[in-house]
Design an enzyme around this catalytic site. Structure first.
Site, mmCIF file in Angstrom:
data_model
loop_
_atom_site.group_PDB
_atom_site.id
_atom_site.type_symbol
_atom_site.label_atom_id
_atom_site.label_comp_id
_atom_site.label_asym_id
_atom_site.label_seq_id
_atom_site.Cartn_x
_atom_site.Cartn_y
_atom_site.Cartn_z
ATOM 1 N N GLY A 16 28.634 56.032 93.484
ATOM 2 C CA GLY A 16 29.275 54.711 93.381
ATOM 3 C C GLY A 16 30.685 54.829 92.831
ATOM 4 O O GLY A 16 30.922 55.595 91.907
ATOM 5 N N ARG A 30 47.018 67.244 87.335
ATOM 6 C CA ARG A 30 48.222 67.603 86.557
ATOM 7 C C ARG A 30 47.898 68.630 85.471
ATOM 8 O O ARG A 30 48.708 69.506 85.189
ATOM 9 C CB ARG A 30 48.872 66.346 85.988
ATOM 10 C CG ARG A 30 49.346 65.438 87.132
ATOM 11 C CD ARG A 30 50.693 64.818 86.899
ATOM 12 N NE ARG A 30 51.218 64.252 88.121
ATOM 13 C CZ ARG A 30 51.831 63.081 88.214
ATOM 14 N NH1 ARG A 30 51.996 62.331 87.137
ATOM 15 N NH2 ARG A 30 52.299 62.675 89.376
ATOM 16 N N ARG A 77 27.882 58.976 99.605
ATOM 17 C CA ARG A 77 26.589 59.572 99.283
ATOM 18 C C ARG A 77 26.302 60.547 100.423
ATOM 19 O O ARG A 77 26.533 60.225 101.585
ATOM 20 C CB ARG A 77 25.527 58.484 99.156
ATOM 21 C CG ARG A 77 25.899 57.543 97.994
ATOM 22 C CD ARG A 77 24.759 56.681 97.516
ATOM 23 N NE ARG A 77 25.019 56.245 96.139
ATOM 24 C CZ ARG A 77 25.668 55.121 95.808
ATOM 25 N NH1 ARG A 77 26.149 54.319 96.745
ATOM 26 N NH2 ARG A 77 25.843 54.820 94.541
ATOM 27 N N ASP A 108 24.897 59.883 87.400
ATOM 28 C CA ASP A 108 23.914 60.939 87.122
ATOM 29 C C ASP A 108 23.404 61.610 88.396
ATOM 30 O O ASP A 108 23.060 62.793 88.370
ATOM 31 C CB ASP A 108 22.776 60.423 86.236
ATOM 32 C CG ASP A 108 21.972 59.335 86.897
ATOM 33 O OD1 ASP A 108 22.464 58.714 87.862
ATOM 34 O OD2 ASP A 108 20.836 59.098 86.452
ATOM 35 N N SER A 110 25.233 62.362 91.006
ATOM 36 C CA SER A 110 26.259 63.372 91.315
ATOM 37 C C SER A 110 26.115 64.575 90.384
ATOM 38 O O SER A 110 26.309 65.727 90.803
ATOM 39 C CB SER A 110 27.653 62.771 91.159
ATOM 40 O OG SER A 110 27.780 61.654 91.996
ATOM 41 N N THR A 131 31.142 55.647 86.246
ATOM 42 C CA THR A 131 30.185 54.636 86.697
ATOM 43 C C THR A 131 30.430 53.332 85.949
ATOM 44 O O THR A 131 30.684 53.352 84.739
ATOM 45 C CB THR A 131 28.710 55.073 86.483
ATOM 46 O OG1 THR A 131 27.872 53.912 86.507
ATOM 47 C CG2 THR A 131 28.490 55.780 85.161
ATOM 48 N N ASP A 133 28.205 51.249 85.317
ATOM 49 C CA ASP A 133 26.964 50.820 84.659
ATOM 50 C C ASP A 133 26.809 51.286 83.217
ATOM 51 O O ASP A 133 25.934 50.799 82.513
ATOM 52 C CB ASP A 133 25.751 51.304 85.461
ATOM 53 C CG ASP A 133 25.639 50.604 86.789
ATOM 54 O OD1 ASP A 133 26.108 49.454 86.881
ATOM 55 O OD2 ASP A 133 25.098 51.203 87.745
ATOM 56 N N ASP A 135 25.427 53.876 82.109
ATOM 57 C CA ASP A 135 24.015 54.228 81.913
ATOM 58 C C ASP A 135 23.841 55.732 81.703
ATOM 59 O O ASP A 135 22.840 56.311 82.101
ATOM 60 C CB ASP A 135 23.187 53.763 83.122
ATOM 61 C CG ASP A 135 23.719 54.322 84.430
ATOM 62 O OD1 ASP A 135 24.836 54.881 84.430
ATOM 63 O OD2 ASP A 135 23.023 54.204 85.446
ATOM 64 N N ARG A 160 32.074 28.910 83.921
ATOM 65 C CA ARG A 160 31.685 28.064 82.778
ATOM 66 C C ARG A 160 32.493 26.762 82.760
ATOM 67 O O ARG A 160 31.965 25.696 82.410
ATOM 68 C CB ARG A 160 31.877 28.826 81.477
ATOM 69 C CG ARG A 160 31.096 28.181 80.403
ATOM 70 C CD ARG A 160 30.941 28.992 79.159
ATOM 71 N NE ARG A 160 29.963 28.288 78.380
ATOM 72 C CZ ARG A 160 28.971 28.805 77.724
ATOM 73 N NH1 ARG A 160 28.811 30.093 77.717
ATOM 74 N NH2 ARG A 160 28.132 28.071 77.070
ATOM 75 N N ARG A 177 21.558 47.871 88.274
ATOM 76 C CA ARG A 177 20.213 47.960 88.865
ATOM 77 C C ARG A 177 19.204 48.469 87.832
ATOM 78 O O ARG A 177 18.094 47.998 87.760
ATOM 79 C CB ARG A 177 20.252 48.899 90.086
ATOM 80 C CG ARG A 177 19.515 48.321 91.260
ATOM 81 C CD ARG A 177 19.780 49.088 92.517
ATOM 82 N NE ARG A 177 21.082 48.789 93.084
ATOM 83 C CZ ARG A 177 21.777 49.623 93.852
ATOM 84 N NH1 ARG A 177 21.326 50.818 94.136
ATOM 85 N NH2 ARG A 177 22.953 49.264 94.327
ATOM 86 N N LYS A 219 22.311 20.763 72.898
ATOM 87 C CA LYS A 219 23.247 21.876 73.092
ATOM 88 C C LYS A 219 23.534 21.987 74.590
ATOM 89 O O LYS A 219 22.620 21.815 75.413
ATOM 90 C CB LYS A 219 22.617 23.180 72.596
ATOM 91 C CG LYS A 219 23.553 24.373 72.728
ATOM 92 C CD LYS A 219 22.895 25.678 72.300
ATOM 93 C CE LYS A 219 23.906 26.806 72.212
ATOM 94 N NZ LYS A 219 24.591 27.128 73.440
HETATM 95 P P1 ADP Z 1 25.743 58.437 91.443
HETATM 96 O O1 ADP Z 1 26.456 59.717 91.193
HETATM 97 O O2 ADP Z 1 26.648 57.262 91.409
HETATM 98 O O3 ADP Z 1 24.500 58.303 90.560
HETATM 99 P P2 ADP Z 1 24.024 59.041 93.763
HETATM 100 O O4 ADP Z 1 22.747 59.035 92.978
HETATM 101 O O5 ADP Z 1 24.021 58.323 95.067
HETATM 102 O O6 ADP Z 1 25.257 58.448 92.973
HETATM 103 O O7 ADP Z 1 24.413 60.578 94.016
HETATM 104 C C1 ADP Z 1 25.584 60.922 94.709
HETATM 105 C C2 ADP Z 1 25.347 62.143 95.570
HETATM 106 O O8 ADP Z 1 25.014 63.272 94.741
HETATM 107 C C3 ADP Z 1 24.191 62.056 96.547
HETATM 108 O O9 ADP Z 1 24.512 61.359 97.720
HETATM 109 C C4 ADP Z 1 23.946 63.522 96.850
HETATM 110 O O10 ADP Z 1 24.889 64.022 97.757
HETATM 111 C C5 ADP Z 1 24.164 64.163 95.469
HETATM 112 N N1 ADP Z 1 22.870 64.286 94.759
HETATM 113 C C6 ADP Z 1 22.229 63.363 94.005
HETATM 114 N N2 ADP Z 1 21.053 63.845 93.536
HETATM 115 C C7 ADP Z 1 20.927 65.101 94.025
HETATM 116 C C8 ADP Z 1 19.919 66.121 93.931
HETATM 117 N N3 ADP Z 1 18.790 65.928 93.242
HETATM 118 N N4 ADP Z 1 20.142 67.286 94.590
HETATM 119 C C9 ADP Z 1 21.271 67.480 95.297
HETATM 120 N N5 ADP Z 1 22.253 66.566 95.432
HETATM 121 C C10 ADP Z 1 22.094 65.381 94.816
#
Ligand code: ADP
Length: 329
Positions: A16, A30, A77, A108, A110, A131, A133, A135, A160, A177, A219
């Site tokens: 994302g 840089r 992705r 996470d 990625s 991200t 989020d 998270d 508002r 999510r 209120k």
């Molecule tokens: P984000 O990084 O925002 O959490 P995704 O979960 O969609 O996004 O992961 C981004 C990309 O990272 C995936 O499309 C894939 O190419 C790679 N990826 C995610 N999980 C794995 C995994 N378990 N093994 C290999 N590649 C992964």
């Protein structure tokens, strides 16, 4: 054993998108050039690695991007990267250019990909938490969160005004999510009556009691902020349906903020943390510190092993939920 000396760095944005990714790319490019390293931009995340869409960058490649949302490297992705064959192809494309270090800006998912790739091919990877989020454990900030939450606050303030003019109750859905940080921060900052997030299960009864009790006390009840991943209701439309059934006299409207939260110029805070993290990522590679996620904790750079960063998630401090209750009373 002496760590392998890195000479050529690849940088990519994956998963994302989030505002501030450009500032991070700029800092990586840089700092690499300052350290005398070659640096390559990989287009569309892991897809560019697999499809060989990789380009050498210079200082001018990142001119005039610090203030821009989105990512000049694009993001995607990539299904192929889940397979050993896909990752092998990606490795061959790095090898033929001599790229021996990677900076992955993403969430996470990625990082999971980076961890796997690094284990298989012994290419050191550094993760930067990009991200909206927030998270990810191991950092007080993630690149893009501050911008997203400020966008949400600006929009909710406007909602508002109209809610107040008509005595309407707006159910506003924000992104998140699996994590309720955008809802929690924007809800507190806009004075929402209720905030519904995946991490805490406000029951239907609790919500209805809260709204009716406040109305009885005269209120103004204008605003409920709900994270898209709220587990009890499953989003703003369902919250609105329930409220209409249980409090028919309420003039209820739904507003789903959606992708507006991903775009726009990054805030000063996001530009700063992205710049600091991008710089630190390259310094990590230069110093032989490998396979960590760069974060910021208590305003200091903080390094979490990638395998931990993908396992742990941030937990919401219960005191924040107490604050919501007290301040919206
Ligand atoms: P984000 O990084 O925002 O959490 P995704 O979960 O969609 O996004 O992961 C981004 C990309 O990272 C995936 O499309 C894939 O190419 C790679 N990826 C995610 N999980 C794995 C995994 N378990 N093994 C290999 N590649 C992964």
């Amino acid at each position: 054993m002496q760590p392998k000396k890195v000479t050529k760095i690849g940088v990519l944005t994956s998963g994302g998108d989030s505002p501030g990714m450009n500032a991070a790319i700029r800092a990586v490019v840089r700092t690499s050039l300052y350290e005398g390293l070659d640096v390559f931009g990989i287009v569309r995340g892991y897809s560019g690695m697999v499809d060989d869409d990789i380009h050498q960058m210079d200082s001018r490649s990142v001119a005039n991007i610090i203030q821009r949302g989105g990512t000049v490297l694009k993001t995607a992705r990539c299904k192929e990267f889940f397979t050993p064959e896909g990752r092998q192809k990606a490795y061959e494309n790095l090898k033929k250019r001599g790229i021996d270090g990677l900076v992955v800006i993403g969430g996470d998912g990625s990082f999971k990909g980076a961890q796997k790739f690094s284990n298989e091919f012994d290419i050191p990877c550094i993760g930067l938490p990009g991200t909206i989020d927030k998270d990810i454990a191991g950092s007080d900030f993630t690149i893009g969160f501050d911008t997203a939450v400020n966008t949400a606050v600006e929009a909710i303030d406007k909602i508002r005004d109209t809610a107040d003019a008509h005595d309407r109750l707006f159910i506003v859905e924000v992104m998140g999510r699996d994590a309720g940080y955008i809802a929690l921060h924007s809800g507190i900052a806009t004075g929402a009556e209720n905030i519904l997030i995946p991490e805490s299960s406000t029951s239907i009864e609790d919500l209805i009691t809260n709204l009716t009790e406040k109305s009885k006390r005269k209120k103004l009840v204008n605003l409920v902020v709900v994270a898209e991943g709220d587990k009890v209701f499953g989003g703003a439309e369902n919250v609105s349906k329930t409220v209409k059934e249980r409090i028919p006299e309420a003039d209820t409207r739904v507003c789903i903020l959606g992708h507006i939260q991903r775009g726009g110029a990054p805030t000063c805070l996001d530009r700063l943390i992205a710049s600091r993290m991008g710089y630190a990522a390259v310094e990590c590679l230069v110093q032989g510190r490998h396979n960590v996620m760069v974060g910021i904790v208590n305003n200091q750079m903080h390094y979490t092993p990638l395998d931990l960063a993908v396992k742990e998630t941030q937990t919401i401090d219960q005191e924040w939920l107490r604050i919501v209750k007290i301040l919206a009373s």
